[in-house]
Design a protein around this motif. Structure first.
Motif, mmCIF file in Angstrom:
data_model
loop_
_atom_site.group_PDB
_atom_site.id
_atom_site.type_symbol
_atom_site.label_atom_id
_atom_site.label_comp_id
_atom_site.label_asym_id
_atom_site.label_seq_id
_atom_site.Cartn_x
_atom_site.Cartn_y
_atom_site.Cartn_z
ATOM 1 N N LEU A 1 -4.069 0.756 26.769
ATOM 2 C CA LEU A 1 -4.597 0.587 28.121
ATOM 3 C C LEU A 1 -4.199 -0.782 28.650
ATOM 4 O O LEU A 1 -4.553 -1.815 28.071
ATOM 5 C CB LEU A 1 -6.128 0.727 28.104
ATOM 6 N N ARG A 2 -3.457 -0.808 29.753
ATOM 7 C CA ARG A 2 -2.952 -2.078 30.269
ATOM 8 C C ARG A 2 -3.100 -2.145 31.785
ATOM 9 O O ARG A 2 -3.099 -1.134 32.488
ATOM 10 C CB ARG A 2 -1.483 -2.280 29.897
ATOM 11 N N SER A 3 -3.209 -3.370 32.277
ATOM 12 C CA SER A 3 -3.279 -3.619 33.707
ATOM 13 C C SER A 3 -1.889 -3.540 34.321
ATOM 14 O O SER A 3 -0.924 -4.073 33.764
ATOM 15 C CB SER A 3 -3.871 -5.004 33.960
ATOM 16 N N PHE B 1 -16.486 12.180 24.133
ATOM 17 C CA PHE B 1 -17.762 12.748 23.699
ATOM 18 C C PHE B 1 -17.651 14.267 23.497
ATOM 19 O O PHE B 1 -18.611 15.002 23.684
ATOM 20 C CB PHE B 1 -18.897 12.384 24.657
ATOM 21 N N THR B 2 -16.436 14.719 23.114
ATOM 22 C CA THR B 2 -16.246 16.132 22.821
ATOM 23 C C THR B 2 -17.218 16.587 21.737
ATOM 24 O O THR B 2 -17.821 17.664 21.828
ATOM 25 C CB THR B 2 -14.796 16.398 22.377
ATOM 26 N N ASP B 3 -17.370 15.768 20.716
ATOM 27 C CA ASP B 3 -18.437 15.960 19.737
ATOM 28 C C ASP B 3 -19.634 15.180 20.269
ATOM 29 O O ASP B 3 -19.696 13.957 20.176
ATOM 30 C CB ASP B 3 -18.014 15.434 18.362
ATOM 31 N N SER B 4 -20.600 15.910 20.819
ATOM 32 C CA SER B 4 -21.722 15.255 21.502
ATOM 33 C C SER B 4 -22.507 14.324 20.595
ATOM 34 O O SER B 4 -23.114 13.358 21.065
ATOM 35 C CB SER B 4 -22.677 16.317 22.069
ATOM 36 N N ALA B 5 -22.495 14.619 19.304
ATOM 37 C CA ALA B 5 -23.280 13.816 18.359
ATOM 38 C C ALA B 5 -22.522 12.596 17.863
ATOM 39 O O ALA B 5 -23.138 11.683 17.290
ATOM 40 C CB ALA B 5 -23.708 14.678 17.178
ATOM 41 N N LYS B 6 -21.207 12.553 18.107
ATOM 42 C CA LYS B 6 -20.402 11.461 17.573
ATOM 43 C C LYS B 6 -19.411 10.952 18.616
ATOM 44 O O LYS B 6 -18.192 11.067 18.452
ATOM 45 C CB LYS B 6 -19.659 11.906 16.312
ATOM 46 N N PRO B 7 -19.877 10.376 19.712
ATOM 47 C CA PRO B 7 -18.952 9.823 20.708
ATOM 48 C C PRO B 7 -18.198 8.632 20.134
ATOM 49 O O PRO B 7 -18.712 7.907 19.277
ATOM 50 C CB PRO B 7 -19.886 9.400 21.842
ATOM 51 N N LYS B 8 -16.976 8.436 20.627
ATOM 52 C CA LYS B 8 -16.166 7.325 20.114
ATOM 53 C C LYS B 8 -15.274 6.765 21.213
ATOM 54 O O LYS B 8 -14.794 7.486 22.088
ATOM 55 C CB LYS B 8 -15.316 7.779 18.935
ATOM 56 N N GLU B 9 -15.069 5.459 21.169
ATOM 57 C CA GLU B 9 -14.177 4.803 22.113
ATOM 58 C C GLU B 9 -12.731 4.996 21.688
ATOM 59 O O GLU B 9 -12.394 4.889 20.512
ATOM 60 C CB GLU B 9 -14.501 3.313 22.191
ATOM 61 N N ILE B 10 -11.848 5.275 22.687
ATOM 62 C CA ILE B 10 -10.429 5.431 22.368
ATOM 63 C C ILE B 10 -9.555 4.403 23.092
ATOM 64 O O ILE B 10 -8.368 4.280 22.791
ATOM 65 C CB ILE B 10 -9.929 6.856 22.670
ATOM 66 N N ALA B 11 -10.140 3.652 24.036
ATOM 67 C CA ALA B 11 -9.384 2.598 24.717
ATOM 68 C C ALA B 11 -10.358 1.662 25.423
ATOM 69 O O ALA B 11 -11.472 2.062 25.760
ATOM 70 C CB ALA B 11 -8.400 3.190 25.730
ATOM 71 N N TYR B 12 -9.929 0.410 25.639
ATOM 72 C CA TYR B 12 -10.766 -0.537 26.376
ATOM 73 C C TYR B 12 -9.906 -1.601 27.028
ATOM 74 O O TYR B 12 -8.742 -1.844 26.645
ATOM 75 C CB TYR B 12 -11.803 -1.195 25.452
ATOM 76 N N TRP B 13 -10.486 -2.251 28.019
ATOM 77 C CA TRP B 13 -9.841 -3.354 28.740
ATOM 78 C C TRP B 13 -10.952 -4.204 29.334
ATOM 79 O O TRP B 13 -11.890 -3.676 29.928
ATOM 80 C CB TRP B 13 -8.962 -2.792 29.856
#
Length: 485
Positions: free
Chosen positions: A56-58, A404-416
């Motif tokens: 993820l980039r600006s 949050f496809t797995d409602s019980a185990k959400p996870k981050e896949i990118a950040y900025w």
């Protein structure tokens, strides 16, 4: 953003300086910030330093300019015809984003009256005024809400010419309009604007307690000057909603005295309400008589139910908790992973037997500093078939893309994110809204203006094929490759 109940009505001037309507062009200023990738979960970047995940980039930044200054607080975003319209407490900016690498300001309209949240429908734009003004014009002055003659509500603009928006009408609503949600009627002749407002007080003549209602404005598409208030349904006639109280950690839990945000799913005749102390699922098959199907409370971890987002299949709702009203540093170890977070709820059952069932919380995994306001805020789905992926603003916590496809185990896949505005004291800033539109992420930063980001991740590639002419985050449609609304 939330001001504590009772406080917002006493404030007469917040980030407001303009008092005229103007439409003018301005060139974009593209920033090329220094980048440091992949900090650890405990690393705090330096002031204004940008950190991000590799995917993820600006690609562009346009700071506030022209008649708007760094004090012109950026708010929500709506999109139409390849343009992003971003509200500020002073009015709104219209950006041409058809080339996301070189966004350009095509007009700026000065019209003070925070928050100036925006939504669009065809050639019409709807602007929320939630700070008491002397009248409904764009030349108004601040006025105490305790004055019966003060005005708050919805303003309507003709944006058939995006370079020169025209103010055409206004409708006053009780308690003003903190946010607004657009819902088309089933004939296509009118649109309804569902107005969210809250924080009544005994000394406010147009905002008396308990105010457990919505204001619905009908706008004839072909004659918007005839817009009018047509219904004020009460959502909690029996018990008045959550009475509020104190959470286990000592923070206050808001009582329900209105709704902060409403998100409609018109195709399904559904609406999700984030109503201060309650999360609500509504039936809107009768547009003027929304009906509560189910409601939930979280009296342990949620302080203020702020906003709601359906997943693409309308089987889940993500509710956000804006602990601290957007002005507090809550991404700290002492608050843990469940305060100031998202709550993921699945919709079970059918018809009037549908229920909201809690599954888990999601909060960004990176700690922030004591000088950074950080909490869950506005976001939208990234339209990936078979997946539930969302991009979301966290104020100075930056932008998070999470699955949050797995409602019980959400996870981050990118950040900025940017580093704090100050290392010395808490200065309110950061990203207010982050939305996916036509292949890119667009963010309205409170201080820094418009940011455009490119997400390059195999899990979200199908979303690059989705094209939308028009996008309002609070009016959702089932998205798929080739979609055009």
């Amino acid at each position: 953003m939330v001001l504590q109940p009772g406080l917002k009505r006493r404030l007469t001037r917040v980030f407001v300086s303009a008092a005229a309507v103007a439409a003018l062009g301005a060139s974009s200023a593209l920033a090329a910030p220094a980048v440091v990738a992949e900090p650890s979960a405990t690393t705090i970047p330096g002031v204004d330093e940008i950190v991000h995940s590799p995917n993820l980039r600006s690609i562009a930044n346009v700071p506030q300019q022209g008649p708007f200054t760094k004090d012109s607080t950026g708010t929500d975003i709506a999109f139409t015809k390849g343009h992003a319209i971003i509200g500020t407490y002073d009015g709104f900016n219209v950006f041409d984003v058809r080339n996301p690498y070189r966004p350009k300001i095509v007009s700026q309209v000065l019209c003070p009256g925070g928050q100036n949240d925006v939504s669009v429908s065809g050639d019409l734009l709807f602007l929320s005024t939630d700070y008491a003004r002397s009248d409904n014009s764009c030349n108004s002055a601040a006025k105490p809400a305790s004055d019966k003659t003060a005005w708050e509500g919805i303003k309507i603009f003709d944006i058939s010419n995006l370079a020169a928006p025209k103010y055409v009408a206004a409708v006053e609503t009780d308690c003003g309009s903190h946010t607004n949600t657009l819902v088309p009627d089933k004939r296509g002749k009118d649109v309804y604007i569902y107005v969210s407002s809250y924080a009544p007080a005994a000394n406010l003549p147009d905002c008396q307690p308990p105010h457990d209602k919505l204001s619905i404005v009908k706008v004839p598409v072909k004659d918007p000057a005839k817009a009018s208030l047509v219904a004020t349904p009460v959502l909690f006639p029996d018990d008045g909603g959550n009475p509020g109280g104190t959470n286990p950690d000592g923070t206050r839990r808001s009582a329900t005295t209105g709704c902060h945000d409403l998100t409609a799913l018109p195709e399904k005749d559904l609406m999700a309400g984030a109503c201060m102390g309650d999360g609500v699922l509504l039936d809107i098959s009768d547009r003027l008589k929304p009906r509560v199907i189910n409601r939930v409370q979280d009296n342990v971890n949620f302080a203020f139910w702020h906003s709601a987002t359906f997943n693409n299949d309308a089987t889940k709702i993500v509710f956000t908790d804006e602990l601290g009203g957007g002005g507090m540093a809550t991404c700290l170890e002492k608050f843990g992973p469940t305060r100031g977070a998202n709550g993921i709820y699945e919709i079970t059952g059918r018809g009037d037997n549908r229920k909201l069932e809690f599954r888990s919380y999601y909060k960004i995994p990176r700690l922030q500093s004591e000088t950074e306001n950080c909490v869950a805020h506005n976001g939208s789905l990234i339209p990936v078939p078979g997946k539930d992926i969302m991009v979301q603003s966290w104020y100075q916590g930056g932008i998070s893309v999470w699955d949050f496809t797995d409602s019980a185990k959400p996870k981050e896949i990118a950040y900025w994110e940017r580093g704090p505005l100050s290392n010395e004291k808490l200065v309110v800033g950061g990203t207010w809204s982050a939305y996916w539109y036509n292949g890119h992420i667009f963010s309205s930063d409170i201080v820094k203006g418009l940011d455009v980001l490119d997400l390059n991740d195999w899990r979200t590639f199908p979303a690059k094929l989705v094209r939308q002419n028009e996008f309002n985050a609070q009016t959702q449609y089932k998205l798929h490759p080739g979609f055009n609304k």
